[in-house]
Design a protein around this motif. Structure first.
Motif, mmCIF file in Angstrom:
data_model
loop_
_atom_site.group_PDB
_atom_site.id
_atom_site.type_symbol
_atom_site.label_atom_id
_atom_site.label_comp_id
_atom_site.label_asym_id
_atom_site.label_seq_id
_atom_site.Cartn_x
_atom_site.Cartn_y
_atom_site.Cartn_z
ATOM 1 N N LYS A 307 -35.549 68.115 -28.479
ATOM 2 C CA LYS A 307 -34.777 67.057 -27.816
ATOM 3 C C LYS A 307 -33.335 67.136 -28.331
ATOM 4 N N PRO A 308 -32.354 67.102 -27.435
ATOM 5 C CA PRO A 308 -30.959 67.236 -27.868
ATOM 6 C C PRO A 308 -30.375 65.929 -28.410
ATOM 7 N N ASP A 309 -29.449 66.065 -29.360
ATOM 8 C CA ASP A 309 -28.645 64.919 -29.804
ATOM 9 C C ASP A 309 -27.358 64.856 -28.990
ATOM 10 N N VAL A 310 -26.894 66.033 -28.563
ATOM 11 C CA VAL A 310 -25.654 66.163 -27.771
ATOM 12 C C VAL A 310 -25.897 67.230 -26.709
ATOM 13 N N ILE A 311 -25.271 67.067 -25.541
ATOM 14 C CA ILE A 311 -25.377 68.093 -24.496
ATOM 15 C C ILE A 311 -23.975 68.553 -24.092
ATOM 16 N N VAL A 312 -23.800 69.884 -24.039
ATOM 17 C CA VAL A 312 -22.565 70.474 -23.517
ATOM 18 C C VAL A 312 -22.924 71.163 -22.204
ATOM 19 N N VAL A 313 -22.137 70.934 -21.153
ATOM 20 C CA VAL A 313 -22.362 71.624 -19.879
ATOM 21 C C VAL A 313 -21.097 72.381 -19.485
ATOM 22 N N ASP A 314 -21.291 73.588 -18.977
ATOM 23 C CA ASP A 314 -20.166 74.422 -18.531
ATOM 24 C C ASP A 314 -20.593 75.123 -17.237
ATOM 25 N N PRO A 315 -20.768 74.337 -16.145
ATOM 26 C CA PRO A 315 -21.365 74.889 -14.926
ATOM 27 C C PRO A 315 -20.432 75.805 -14.145
ATOM 28 N N PRO A 316 -20.999 76.583 -13.213
ATOM 29 C CA PRO A 316 -20.145 77.392 -12.330
ATOM 30 C C PRO A 316 -19.355 76.485 -11.375
ATOM 31 N N ARG A 317 -18.575 77.099 -10.489
ATOM 32 C CA ARG A 317 -17.654 76.332 -9.634
ATOM 33 C C ARG A 317 -18.356 75.294 -8.750
ATOM 34 N N VAL A 318 -19.625 75.545 -8.405
ATOM 35 C CA VAL A 318 -20.329 74.599 -7.523
ATOM 36 C C VAL A 318 -20.739 73.322 -8.249
ATOM 37 N N GLY A 319 -20.538 73.244 -9.573
ATOM 38 C CA GLY A 319 -20.890 72.045 -10.316
ATOM 39 C C GLY A 319 -22.387 71.963 -10.590
ATOM 40 N N ILE A 320 -22.877 70.752 -10.887
ATOM 41 C CA ILE A 320 -24.282 70.547 -11.251
ATOM 42 C C ILE A 320 -24.972 69.749 -10.145
ATOM 43 N N GLN A 321 -26.127 70.232 -9.711
ATOM 44 C CA GLN A 321 -26.888 69.508 -8.681
ATOM 45 C C GLN A 321 -27.399 68.182 -9.251
ATOM 46 N N CYS A 341 -14.681 74.328 -14.449
ATOM 47 C CA CYS A 341 -13.720 75.287 -13.883
ATOM 48 C C CYS A 341 -13.361 74.903 -12.450
ATOM 49 N N ASN A 342 -13.803 73.700 -12.029
ATOM 50 C CA ASN A 342 -13.497 73.227 -10.679
ATOM 51 C C ASN A 342 -13.396 71.700 -10.673
ATOM 52 N N PRO A 343 -12.163 71.156 -10.731
ATOM 53 C CA PRO A 343 -11.973 69.701 -10.799
ATOM 54 C C PRO A 343 -12.635 68.929 -9.653
ATOM 55 N N LYS A 344 -12.776 69.589 -8.485
ATOM 56 C CA LYS A 344 -13.373 68.921 -7.325
ATOM 57 C C LYS A 344 -14.842 68.588 -7.584
ATOM 58 N N THR A 345 -15.621 69.580 -8.040
ATOM 59 C CA THR A 345 -17.043 69.313 -8.303
ATOM 60 C C THR A 345 -17.210 68.493 -9.588
ATOM 61 N N LEU A 346 -16.256 68.614 -10.515
ATOM 62 C CA LEU A 346 -16.277 67.761 -11.717
ATOM 63 C C LEU A 346 -16.219 66.289 -11.304
ATOM 64 N N ALA A 347 -15.277 65.955 -10.417
ATOM 65 C CA ALA A 347 -15.105 64.563 -9.978
ATOM 66 C C ALA A 347 -16.390 64.042 -9.327
ATOM 67 N N MET A 348 -17.054 64.889 -8.526
ATOM 68 C CA MET A 348 -18.308 64.492 -7.872
ATOM 69 C C MET A 348 -19.395 64.218 -8.919
ATOM 70 N N ASN A 349 -19.506 65.113 -9.916
ATOM 71 C CA ASN A 349 -20.511 64.934 -10.970
ATOM 72 C C ASN A 349 -20.209 63.712 -11.835
ATOM 73 N N LEU A 350 -18.927 63.468 -12.131
ATOM 74 C CA LEU A 350 -18.547 62.306 -12.942
ATOM 75 C C LEU A 350 -18.873 61.002 -12.223
ATOM 76 N N GLU A 351 -18.684 60.992 -10.908
ATOM 77 C CA GLU A 351 -19.014 59.803 -10.108
ATOM 78 C C GLU A 351 -20.508 59.464 -10.290
ATOM 79 N N TYR A 352 -21.339 60.486 -10.255
ATOM 80 C CA TYR A 352 -22.799 60.306 -10.398
ATOM 81 C C TYR A 352 -23.147 59.831 -11.809
ATOM 82 N N LEU A 353 -22.567 60.492 -12.809
ATOM 83 C CA LEU A 353 -22.845 60.138 -14.210
ATOM 84 C C LEU A 353 -22.348 58.724 -14.533
#
Length: 383
Positions: A307-321, A341-353
């Motif tokens: 079980k992780p204490d911290v998570i680092v994500v570095d996804p490809p340009r399509v972001g994380i499903q 590496c893609n602010p557009k998909t970052l913003a979409m993922n941040l909205e979800y998180l």
């Protein structure tokens, strides 16, 4: 530096001619707009930083053989903007080490002298397909990989002699030939031959040694990415004694940097070759507290016992499903570090998180690819 002579046709550097400070400002505003549009609340927006080098920063180039006009002489370089079938010879590109331009020009001259034909995308006939050059920024080692079909003979020994005769500033450590009979435009390896020297080059990043093979992914702008990774890892509170997941880990650069301080670092990556390279490099660096798992993040997370204490994500340009984000959220870790590496998909993922209870503590943008459209970001989320 003057505007590149290839600018009218190449189209790789869309910000040519704009003062560098202005380019960085524009990219910073683009990131801010994407976040604002998605109503991302950021506690601490740290703005954007420029690249340590604006020119000659790329350590890898993949060039294509073709022609500029139908039935014209053979060219070697990049696809012309707006015309996919046309290839522009880019032997004075400003984004690469001058040695790349020398090797490109000499390779093209050699192939034209031999009367070789380029591989035609529609007829699927011809010999010459690609030239890939890679460089160790910190070691000054160069690797040349000529990609051909198997339809005709290629003068391997003569090519090696020609490359060795060049007066290069860097050290040539290997000359390879890749045989590719795939129909698609992508570089596919049916067979890899070492014509001379080694099949990999060495690189140093974050105090670690990396063996980079012909096709393994590695960061393109070493100076800039080292700063980005250092910033990203500094966001994690007291990493000592913790278990850290590094998801979409590539060849495991971040995973290994984490392993220097964490109790355990686990890297997960879809591309099996990248995972094999990561294992070799971890061994090279004497790290026995990091492990790598090949597979889709969504599937792999079901089977990891730790079980992780911290998570680092570095996804490809399509972001994380979203379905993978659900599993990440379910761990309930206090901190998530998102490298994008893609602010557009970052913003979409941040909205979800953000919707599921994570707040954006800090965000910083990085121009790691001057003159081009690309921007990277590092973001700290806390539950």
């Amino acid at each position: 530096m003057e505007i590149c002579k290839h600018n009218d046709y190449c189209g790789g550097c869309i910000h040519q001619g704009i003062p560098y400070e202005k380019q960085v400002e524009m990219k910073g505003r683009e990131v801010l707009k994407l976040l604002t549009d998605k109503k991302i609340v950021c506690k601490n927006n740290l703005g954007i930083v420029g690249s340590p080098k604006q020119y000659a920063y790329r350590n890898k180039m993949e060039y294509t053989f073709g022609d500029m006009v139908k039935d014209g002489e053979m060219t070697l370089g990049m696809h012309q903007k707006g015309r996919f079938m046309s290839i522009v010879t880019v032997d004075e590109c400003q984004l690469v080490d001058p040695d790349f331009n020398l090797i490109l020009r000499e390779t093209l001259d050699f192939c034209n002298e031999k009367g070789y034909r380029f591989y035609h995308k529609k007829s699927h006939e011809g010999l010459m397909r690609n030239l890939i050059i890679r460089k160790g920024e910190r070691t000054n080692e160069l690797l040349i990989n000529i990609v051909t079909s198997s339809q005709e003979e290629f003068a391997e020994e003569a090519f090696v002699e020609r490359m060795q005769s060049l007066e290069l500033s860097n050290e040539l450590v290997g000359i390879l030939r890749t045989l590719n009979d795939g129909l698609s435009d992508a570089v596919y390896c049916d067979e890899l031959k070492t014509l001379w020297g080694r099949d990999s080059y060495m690189e140093k990043i974050m105090g670690l040694d990396f063996k980079v093979s012909a096709f393994s992914f590695f960061q393109t702008n070493i100076e800039a990415v080292e700063r980005l990774y250092t910033d990203a890892l500094s966001l994690i509170e007291d990493v000592e004694g913790k278990t850290v997941f590094d998801l979409f880990c590539g060849t495991g650069t971040i995973t290994q940097a984490l392993a220097l301080r964490a109790k355990l670092a686990i890297g997960v990556e879809l591309v099996e070759e990248a995972v094999e390279a990561a294992k070799v490099n971890a061994q090279l660096n004497g790290l026995d507290n990091c492990k790598f798992i090949a597979g889709d993040v969504f599937a792999v997370l079901d089977n990891i016992e730790e079980k992780p204490d911290v998570i680092v994500v570095d996804p490809p340009r399509v972001g994380i499903q979203n379905k993978a984000l659900d599993k990440i959220i379910a761990y309930g870790v206090k901190q998530i570090v998102y490298v994008s590496c893609n602010p557009k998909t970052l913003a979409m993922n941040l909205e979800y998180l953000q919707f599921y209870g994570y707040e954006v503590k800090s965000l910083k943008a990085y121009d790691n690819f001057p003159m081009t459209k690309h921007t990277e970001c590092v973001c700290l989320l806390e539950r």
